[in-house]
Every structure is written in C-alpha cells, then in structure tokens.
Design a protein around this motif. Structure first.
Motif, PDB file in Angstrom:
ATOM      1  N   GLU A  13       0.819  -1.210   0.000  1.00 35.72           N
ATOM      2  CA  GLU A  13       0.000   0.000   0.000  1.00 35.72           C
ATOM      3  C   GLU A  13       0.851   1.257   0.000  1.00 35.72           C
ATOM      4  N   ASP A  14       2.024   1.180   0.624  1.00 36.25           N
ATOM      5  CA  ASP A  14       2.839   2.375   0.721  1.00 36.25           C
ATOM      6  C   ASP A  14       3.896   2.415  -0.381  1.00 36.25           C
ATOM      7  N   HIS A  20     -13.380   8.611   0.500  1.00 39.96           N
ATOM      8  CA  HIS A  20     -12.147   7.901   0.851  1.00 39.96           C
ATOM      9  C   HIS A  20     -12.353   6.402   0.780  1.00 39.96           C
ATOM     10  N   TYR A  21     -13.520   5.963   1.254  1.00 36.24           N
ATOM     11  CA  TYR A  21     -13.875   4.549   1.194  1.00 36.24           C
ATOM     12  C   TYR A  21     -13.872   4.073  -0.253  1.00 36.24           C
ATOM     13  N   GLN A  57     -12.428   5.490  -2.835  1.00 38.89           N
ATOM     14  CA  GLN A  57     -11.083   5.593  -3.406  1.00 38.89           C
ATOM     15  C   GLN A  57     -10.257   4.377  -3.021  1.00 38.89           C
ATOM     16  N   GLU A  58     -10.331   3.975  -1.746  1.00 34.81           N
ATOM     17  CA  GLU A  58      -9.574   2.812  -1.305  1.00 34.81           C
ATOM     18  C   GLU A  58     -10.084   1.534  -1.969  1.00 34.81           C
ATOM     19  N   ASP A 105      -8.895   1.581  -5.560  1.00 34.77           N
ATOM     20  CA  ASP A 105      -7.446   1.386  -5.621  1.00 34.77           C
ATOM     21  C   ASP A 105      -7.070  -0.064  -5.350  1.00 34.77           C
ATOM     22  N   ARG A 106      -7.769  -0.693  -4.400  1.00 31.15           N
ATOM     23  CA  ARG A 106      -7.397  -2.067  -4.024  1.00 31.15           C
ATOM     24  C   ARG A 106      -7.975  -3.098  -4.969  1.00 31.15           C
ATOM     25  N   GLY A 166     -14.525  -2.475  -7.154  1.00 34.38           N
ATOM     26  CA  GLY A 166     -14.556  -1.365  -6.204  1.00 34.38           C
ATOM     27  C   GLY A 166     -15.825  -0.534  -6.297  1.00 34.38           C
ATOM     28  N   SER A 209     -13.101   0.310   5.221  1.00 35.24           N
ATOM     29  CA  SER A 209     -13.426  -0.398   3.981  1.00 35.24           C
ATOM     30  C   SER A 209     -12.948  -1.848   4.032  1.00 35.24           C
TER      31      SER A 209
END
Lengths: 281, 120
Positions: B18-19, B54-55, B57-58, B61-62, B68, B101
C-alpha cells in the motif's frame, strides 16, 4: 510535558539513593491516575535505582502494565516473562503470568492466553488471585467460541472468593450461548433474490430500502435503454445496474457480519464493565 | 465518461504494498475533484469515518473499478442520518461512525478485558 520530565529528572538526580524500599508513592499516583507515560518513566527510574528488575517486582509489574496501555505489547510481554521465570512460584509470578496472558489476549491469541491464565492459577497462593486466573481462563475459552466450557468453569467458581464476579459473568456467558446471529451467506442470498432484503433482516430497513430503490431505478434505466436499442446507453446503464445490484448483495453480506459483530461487541462490553466494576476501575 | 475512465483503469496487481512509491492513478484526482465539489461547495458531510469518497477511493485502488464500484455504491446507499441508530457502528472520538473499507472496526471496546482484572 517536557518541563515535567526535566523536573522529574532533576528531583531524581538530587534524591539520595534508596535505603531499603524504593519510594514509589509518586509513581503510584501517576499509575492510578492513568498517566501511563509518566508512570512508566517513574517506574523505570525506580528500577534503575534499585539495579535489578527482580528485586522490585511490583514496580516492574506496573511498568509492564504501563507499556501495555501505551501499546507496546512486545516490551510488556518480555518484562512479564522475565518476572514470571525469574521469580518462580508464588503470587508475584502468578501476577506476571496474568499480565502476559492479558497481552496475548489483546493480540487475539486466546488459546495461548488461556494457558497462561491457568498457569497463573496454579502458581498463585492467594485464593482470590487463583480465582482470577480461572475466571480469565474460562472467558478465554468463551472468546474462542466454547461458551459451554466457560459456563461450566464459572459455575465451579461461584462459591469461592471470586464468587460474586463469577456469578455475574455467568449471566453474560449464558446470554452468549443464545446470542442472535445472522448468516452472511443467507443474507447475501436474500439480497440477491430481493434487493435490500438481507439488510432488512439484519435490522437495517433504511439501508434495505435504499438498496431496493437504487437497484430498481437502475434496472428501469437499463430496461428503457434496451427498449430503445441504444448501445452506449445500455452499456452505461447495465454497468450501473450491475454495480448497484452487486453492491446490494455485498451489502446483505456485510450487514450480517455487522449484526454479528454488534452483538459480540455488546456482550464483550458487558463482560468488561463487570470486571472493571469488580476491580473498582 | 467517468465510468469509462474507471473501467479503463487497470486493476492493481496483487502484492503491491500500500505504501509503494508508485505514482497515484487518476482515481486520486477524480476523488479529490469530487470532494472539492461535494464537501467544499455543497457542504455535505459524511456520517462515517473514513468518508464515502475515501472509502470508494480505497476500494477502487485495491480492487479496481469493476469490484470497487459496487463496494463504493453500497456504502453510498448506507450513508444517511439513520445509520446512527441501533449502535450498529461504534462511534469514534469525533462522533463519526467507524466503518473501515477493509477489516473490522474492532470488538469489545478494543481492549482485552483481562487487563481490567490485573491486581496491580
């Protein structure tokens, strides 16, 4: 905070070396007040002044507890294990085992925690300490799903020195055995059949209504697009409909998981409250 | 246009941490623009933490836009004032309902009850 630490260090540097017993009154006040960081510093000073962790077991136990509260489980566990293995049998070793067990329980390692609670009960000389170990071991079994075993172990403790706590916890444990539960798969299936039904079954009727309306609206949009034979419109509305429908099915699953989690949270909160009141915390 | 952009966005490869230092994709700009309009201009406030944007977006992204989007839309259908009733979600210190999420928001107050029983 910085000034307080500086004052502390100055006072400790000026203080004479301890004669027999270290003065832990100040540290005790901080500990009781829940000032974990300051209490940890003070207990570390006391242990450093005495030269050996094992010579001041109670400050060492409290230091480990401070580290637990400061979210340093590794340091706390290491210190508890050192105390438990260094002191051997007796109440202090039992308290160290209880502390180590509580660290493991906080990390979700309930089986290992139960072993340590039972070891604490075996090491303890004080009947109340032994009873505490047995109660925590019973609750660990329940946490792993074996509430029947927890009930039978707590019934065995009802008449002893920890009887009032055991009797109070029995009502929670019996409630745990008949805790309402929703099957995530069944609720997802219900939502697949009728959008929003799974959420409604789990006690979220507004969520269910929203899911039903959005799925119906996008379904209607798809139907009209197909009727008009619009390719772009059909693709877009089809994607929207499938997304809302798929989200609705996922919502049914998630609602059931949330329902089960809420029931467990209320139960655990009741148990924690009962233990805290018994300990006067 | 937006769904097409999302549909063309590649699903993230498994195993990417993730980072990671990878350049963030168009979803970041997309959701930032949404927040600019919805939050700053319309003044809407989500009852959850993390917020719905944000939920979403995560989730995107995941899991990518195909998986998603249903997650994000499901969260959007749950975002209403009645969500506070029944104690279904724990409350954070800021009064917002905790609903991550991925993963659980915690059980039993988040602290082992055995630490309350320690006799020292």
């Amino acid at each position: 905070m910085v000034l307080a630490c500086a004052a502390l260090l100055t006072l400790s540097a000026a203080a004479p070396p301890p004669a027999t017993e270290p003065d832990t009154a100040f540290a005790g006040h901080l500990y009781t007040a829940g000032e974990w960081e300051m209490a940890a510093l003070e207990y570390m000073r006391v242990i450093h002044a005495c030269g050996d962790t094992l010579s001041v077991p109670l400050p060492a136990l409290r230091l480990a507890r401070c580290w637990q509260e400061l979210d340093r489980p590794g340091d706390a566990l290491t210190l508890y294990r050192r105390l438990s293995s260094g002191i051997g049998d007796g109440d202090t070793a039992a308290m160290a085992s209880l502390g180590a067990g509580s660290v493991l329980e906080g990390m979700g390692m309930d089986r290992e925690a139960r072993g340590l609670f039972l070891a604490a009960a075996a090491q303890a000389e004080d009947p109340e300490l032994e009873g505490t170990g047995r109660i925590l071991a019973a609750l660990s079994a329940g946490r792993r799903g074996d509430w029947g075993r927890a009930e039978s172990e707590l019934e065995g403790l009802a008449g002893g020195p920890v009887g009032p706590l055991a009797e109070g916890l029995l009502s929670d444990v019996r409630r745990a055995q008949s805790l309402p539960r929703r099957s995530p798969a069944a609720c997802a299936g219900a939502s697949a059949l009728l959008p929003g039904l799974g959420q409604t079954i789990c006690g979220r009727p507004r969520d269910g209504l929203n899911a039903l309306l959005t799925t119906a609206a996008t379904g209607l949009l798809l139907y009209h697009s197909l009727e008009e034979e619009s390719v772009a419109g059909s693709v877009l509305s089809g994607w929207l409909f499938l997304s809302f429908y798929g989200g609705n099915v996922y919502g049914g699953y998630r609602s059931a998981e949330g329902f089960n989690r809420t029931q467990r949270r209320r139960l655990y909160g009741s148990i924690a409250g009962r233990i805290a009141r018994w300990r006067g915390r | 246009m937006i769904p097409i952009l999302l549909a063309l966005w590649e699903c993230p490869a498994p195993g990417i941490p993730e980072d990671s230092l990878a350049v963030p994709g168009p979803s970041v700009a997309l959701f930032a623009q949404y927040r600019l309009v919805a939050r700053d201009v319309l003044g809407r406030r989500c009852v959850y933490r993390p917020s719905c944007s944000h939920y979403a977006q995560e989730a995107v992204d995941r899991l990518g836009p195909l998986l998603g989007a249903p997650m994000a839309l499901e969260r959007w259908t749950r975002c209403h004032s009645a969500a506070r009733r029944g104690g279904f979600y724990p409350s954070g210190s800021d009064g917002l309902l905790l609903d991550p999420s991925f993963g659980s928001e915690g059980e039993g107050g988040g602290r082992a009850w055995s630490s309350l029983a320690l006799p020292f």
